[in-house]
Design an enzyme around this catalytic site. Sequence first.
Site, short mmCIF file in Angstrom:
data_model
loop_
_atom_site.label_atom_id
_atom_site.label_comp_id
_atom_site.label_asym_id
_atom_site.label_seq_id
_atom_site.Cartn_x
_atom_site.Cartn_y
_atom_site.Cartn_z
N GLY A 70 20.41 32.37 4.51
CA GLY A 70 21.64 31.90 5.00
C GLY A 70 22.60 32.68 4.56
N GLY A 179 11.52 41.46 -1.23
CA GLY A 179 12.18 41.20 -2.54
C GLY A 179 10.97 40.61 -3.77
N GLU A 222 20.41 39.55 -21.07
CA GLU A 222 21.74 39.28 -20.63
C GLU A 222 22.30 37.80 -20.56
OE1 GLU A 222 21.84 43.33 -17.81
OE2 GLU A 222 22.00 41.47 -16.76
N ASP A 348 11.80 45.69 -4.28
CA ASP A 348 11.00 44.98 -5.36
C ASP A 348 9.47 44.60 -4.77
OD1 ASP A 348 13.46 44.72 -7.35
OD2 ASP A 348 13.34 42.61 -7.34
N MET A 354 12.11 47.37 -10.55
CA MET A 354 12.51 46.26 -10.08
C MET A 354 14.03 46.48 -10.08
SD MET A 354 10.03 43.19 -10.36
CE MET A 354 8.73 42.96 -9.06
N HIS A 480 39.90 64.16 -23.18
CA HIS A 480 40.44 63.83 -24.42
C HIS A 480 41.22 62.67 -24.20
CE1 HIS A 480 40.54 63.19 -28.74
NE2 HIS A 480 41.89 63.30 -28.76
C1 LIG Z 1 19.26 37.41 -13.12
C2 LIG Z 1 19.03 38.71 -12.38
C3 LIG Z 1 20.16 39.94 -12.67
C4 LIG Z 1 19.80 41.10 -12.21
N1 LIG Z 1 20.58 42.14 -12.38
C5 LIG Z 1 20.38 43.45 -12.03
C6 LIG Z 1 21.42 44.26 -12.22
O1 LIG Z 1 22.44 44.25 -12.87
N2 LIG Z 1 21.25 45.50 -11.79
C7 LIG Z 1 20.08 45.90 -10.88
O2 LIG Z 1 19.84 47.08 -10.31
N3 LIG Z 1 18.96 44.84 -10.70
C8 LIG Z 1 19.27 43.51 -11.20
N4 LIG Z 1 18.36 42.80 -10.66
C9 LIG Z 1 17.11 42.83 -9.95
C10 LIG Z 1 17.81 42.96 -8.59
O3 LIG Z 1 18.34 41.67 -8.19
C11 LIG Z 1 16.51 43.36 -7.38
O4 LIG Z 1 16.09 44.68 -8.06
C12 LIG Z 1 16.96 43.52 -6.19
O5 LIG Z 1 17.83 42.60 -5.74
C13 LIG Z 1 15.86 43.88 -5.20
O6 LIG Z 1 16.31 44.06 -3.87
P1 LIG Z 1 15.30 43.91 -2.73
O7 LIG Z 1 16.13 43.93 -1.41
O8 LIG Z 1 14.16 44.48 -2.57
O9 LIG Z 1 14.93 42.23 -2.76
P2 LIG Z 1 15.70 41.05 -2.77
O10 LIG Z 1 17.20 41.15 -3.20
O11 LIG Z 1 14.86 39.86 -3.65
O12 LIG Z 1 15.92 40.46 -1.37
C14 LIG Z 1 14.89 39.89 -0.61
C15 LIG Z 1 15.54 39.04 0.39
O13 LIG Z 1 14.40 38.78 1.41
C16 LIG Z 1 14.59 37.66 1.80
N5 LIG Z 1 13.23 37.08 2.26
C17 LIG Z 1 12.10 36.85 1.60
N6 LIG Z 1 10.95 36.67 2.36
C18 LIG Z 1 11.52 36.57 3.54
C19 LIG Z 1 11.20 36.17 4.85
N7 LIG Z 1 9.35 35.93 5.29
N8 LIG Z 1 11.86 36.03 5.93
C20 LIG Z 1 13.28 36.30 5.78
N9 LIG Z 1 13.84 36.61 4.78
C21 LIG Z 1 12.87 36.76 3.69
C22 LIG Z 1 14.92 36.69 0.54
O14 LIG Z 1 15.70 35.42 0.97
C23 LIG Z 1 16.00 37.77 -0.22
O15 LIG Z 1 17.00 37.34 0.06
C24 LIG Z 1 18.54 41.35 -11.29
C25 LIG Z 1 17.74 40.20 -11.15
C26 LIG Z 1 17.91 39.10 -11.42
C27 LIG Z 1 17.11 37.92 -11.07
N1 LIG Z 2 20.68 44.75 -15.81
C1 LIG Z 2 19.47 44.95 -15.10
O1 LIG Z 2 19.41 46.15 -14.38
C2 LIG Z 2 18.69 43.78 -14.79
C3 LIG Z 2 19.21 42.61 -14.94
C4 LIG Z 2 18.23 41.58 -15.00
C5 LIG Z 2 17.19 41.72 -14.15
N2 LIG Z 2 16.61 43.01 -13.91
C6 LIG Z 2 15.42 42.97 -13.33
O2 LIG Z 2 14.76 42.08 -13.05
C7 LIG Z 2 13.38 41.89 -13.33
C8 LIG Z 2 13.01 40.91 -14.24
O3 LIG Z 2 13.57 40.83 -15.47
P1 LIG Z 2 12.85 40.12 -16.56
O4 LIG Z 2 13.93 40.12 -17.94
O5 LIG Z 2 12.67 38.59 -16.29
O6 LIG Z 2 11.82 40.73 -16.84
P2 LIG Z 2 11.45 42.17 -17.60
O7 LIG Z 2 10.04 42.80 -17.22
O8 LIG Z 2 12.46 42.93 -18.14
O9 LIG Z 2 11.18 41.57 -19.23
C9 LIG Z 2 10.00 40.51 -19.50
C10 LIG Z 2 9.92 40.26 -20.92
O10 LIG Z 2 9.08 39.23 -21.19
C11 LIG Z 2 8.07 39.58 -22.11
N3 LIG Z 2 7.11 38.33 -21.67
C12 LIG Z 2 6.18 38.40 -20.76
N4 LIG Z 2 5.27 37.59 -20.64
C13 LIG Z 2 5.96 36.55 -21.76
C14 LIG Z 2 4.99 35.32 -22.43
N5 LIG Z 2 4.24 34.70 -21.86
N6 LIG Z 2 5.77 35.30 -23.50
C15 LIG Z 2 6.85 35.77 -24.21
N7 LIG Z 2 7.34 36.83 -23.69
C16 LIG Z 2 6.63 37.43 -22.47
C17 LIG Z 2 7.77 40.93 -21.60
O11 LIG Z 2 7.10 41.58 -22.75
C18 LIG Z 2 8.97 41.43 -21.47
O12 LIG Z 2 9.49 42.00 -22.48
C19 LIG Z 2 13.11 43.25 -14.11
O13 LIG Z 2 12.04 43.93 -13.86
C20 LIG Z 2 14.45 44.06 -14.26
O14 LIG Z 2 14.21 45.32 -13.86
C21 LIG Z 2 17.30 44.20 -14.24
#
Ligand SMILES: Cc1cc2nc3c(=O)[nH]c(=O)nc-3n(C[C@H](O)[C@H](O)[C@H](O)COP(=O)(O)OP(=O)(O)OC[C@H]3O[C@@H](n4cnc5c(N)ncnc54)[C@H](O)[C@@H]3O)c2cc1C
Ligand SMILES: NC(=O)c1ccc[n+]([C@@H]2O[C@H](COP(=O)([O-])OP(=O)(O)OC[C@H]3O[C@@H](n4cnc5c(N)ncnc54)[C@H](O)[C@@H]3O)[C@@H](O)[C@H]2O)c1
EC number: 1.8.1.4
Length: 501
Positions: A70, A179, A222, A348, A354, A480
Amino acid sequence: MAMASLARRRAGTLLSSSSRKYSSILSRRGFASGSDDNDVVVIGGGPGGYVAAIKAAQLGLKTTCIEKRGTLGGTCLNVGCIPSKALLHSSHLYHEAKHSFANHGVKFASVEVDLPAMMGQKDKAVGNLTKGIEGLFKKNKVNYVKGYGKFVSPSEVSVDTIDGGNTTVKGKHIIIATGSDVKSLPGITIDEERIVSSTGALTLKEIPQKLVVIGAGYIGLEMGSVWGRLGSEVTVVEFAADIVPSMDGEVRKQFQRGLEKQKMKFMLKTKVVSVDTTGKGVKLTLEPAAGGKQTTLEADVVLVSAGRVPFTAGLELEKIGVETDKGGRILVNERFASNVPGVYAIGDVIPGPMLAHKAEEDGVACVEYIAGKVGHVDYDMVPGVCYTHPEVASVGKTEEQAKALGVEYRVGKFPFMANSRAKAIDDAEGVVKIIAEKESDRILGVHIMAPNAGELIHEAVLAMQYGASSEDVARMCHAHPTMSEAVKEAAMATYDKPIHI
Ligand SMILES: Cc1cc2nc3c(=O)[nH]c(=O)nc-3n(C[C@H](O)[C@H](O)[C@H](O)COP(=O)(O)OP(=O)(O)OC[C@H]3O[C@@H](n4cnc5c(N)ncnc54)[C@H](O)[C@@H]3O)c2cc1C
Ligand SMILES: NC(=O)c1ccc[n+]([C@@H]2O[C@H](COP(=O)([O-])OP(=O)(O)OC[C@H]3O[C@@H](n4cnc5c(N)ncnc54)[C@H](O)[C@@H]3O)[C@@H](O)[C@H]2O)c1
């Protein structure tokens, strides 16, 4: 190699720079011209999908994007990067006001948290940004269908629309950009109240007294920082021997010490065996990862942040025969094409880091290929940033990886304690570490721990993408007083000697 790819990419741009010549290429390839069919259909409106859709439209391709939630922006804008960074910033301001402002001569009678107002600021940022993408879709004439897409054939997607209807969207090229989703752990049910994923951790109604985080990765550190700064006692349980296992070991150790100073507790090499929610709080049973004596831990809220998994549920990939790996990631070639002609995947949902910016790069390169141009994403040059305080950012090889590759290398480091800007603002925890190949001095990896490491890292990305040596960076004039001077000094320390330490 990096330079060669840039050159190839530029050549691709130049070859198709005339729009007239370009539209004739499109018609030769059988792209849509006025029919109802799309040239490109994107399933998923996250950073991968929405960027791919806009770029495709900018390249003159008739484009539709299907999104089920949405709002546009995917995980990143709605429940990921943006809301987490909003809360990281707000909680940092509170923490600074409480613990650091007085050092700068700024005093308050009292400082308190207004959690609903903090959440309101986060929601406002998310709302503005997601609506902004709808505006970009209109500006670029991307057709937007709100609903759940599933394959009928390799060129047809049936959409159950969010208003209860159904429509079929046809396209010559279909990009899957669906994703990822939270990885669940066996025996732990996420209720988004007491046992939360990152999504629940972004909307807690109260500050938990005790927060247990499962997984010391990006999300755990984070979101643990957010709630720790607001007053929660945070314990992070990590299965591996180290926090953020992918980080450079030396920087990681310093990072962990910094987080411990902020009162975050770590239980490494530990696994959660079970959680019991029958009482008022949550009781966790833990065990050493290698097996052994069980212990218990109490929490008000448990955050499950043990990774994310590709999301393809309901797409009916099996109907058209799209191949995935064991982890469910869609397998693609260097052009982001799956094994089914006309079906592509990005972000993703495919192998690789990711990260939102990587998904965006995938999206642009994928549609450039579809349009007959040359796209390119160098996964070795994708920066990673953990937005804690200080931030930790890196690009390229860690020292452990350089060692494992058998490369002869030199390391140069410079601590922010010796950087004049960091001292001036009294925020001097951190270091710049550069790893360069010994013989050529070419930079292999850069790791920065600093308040604004996520911005500083791009100097390193640019340098590495252009194949720079540490001496190239060291001889560039840096303003600087800036934190960037620490990058210059670390580069000097890599090929010769730094001045200021
Ligand atoms: C808490 C958190 C913090 C993060 N912080 C960072 C960060 O600081 N920096 C960073 O680089 N990455 C961060 N990430 C990771 C980042 O969010 C993902 O890597 C990124 O969103 C991936 O983009 P994407 O387009 O592949 O997928 P997504 O962003 O997951 O988008 C996929 C979209 O597809 C839609 N969708 C799925 N299936 C269907 C379907 N069948 N029909 C229609 N729509 C569908 C979903 O609703 C979704 O909106 C974070 C992730 C989390 C969870
Ligand atoms: N700042 C950013 O770029 C950002 C912020 C948030 C998320 N992300 C993305 O989102 C994805 C998910 O983030 P995340 O923090 O969930 O995953 P992550 O892969 O970064 O970390 C997961 C951690 O959980 C541990 N783990 C796995 N199974 C476990 C278990 N059973 N018990 C205890 N520890 C366990 C792993 O060893 C690892 O250290 C990541 O791939 C990251 O790239 C990115």
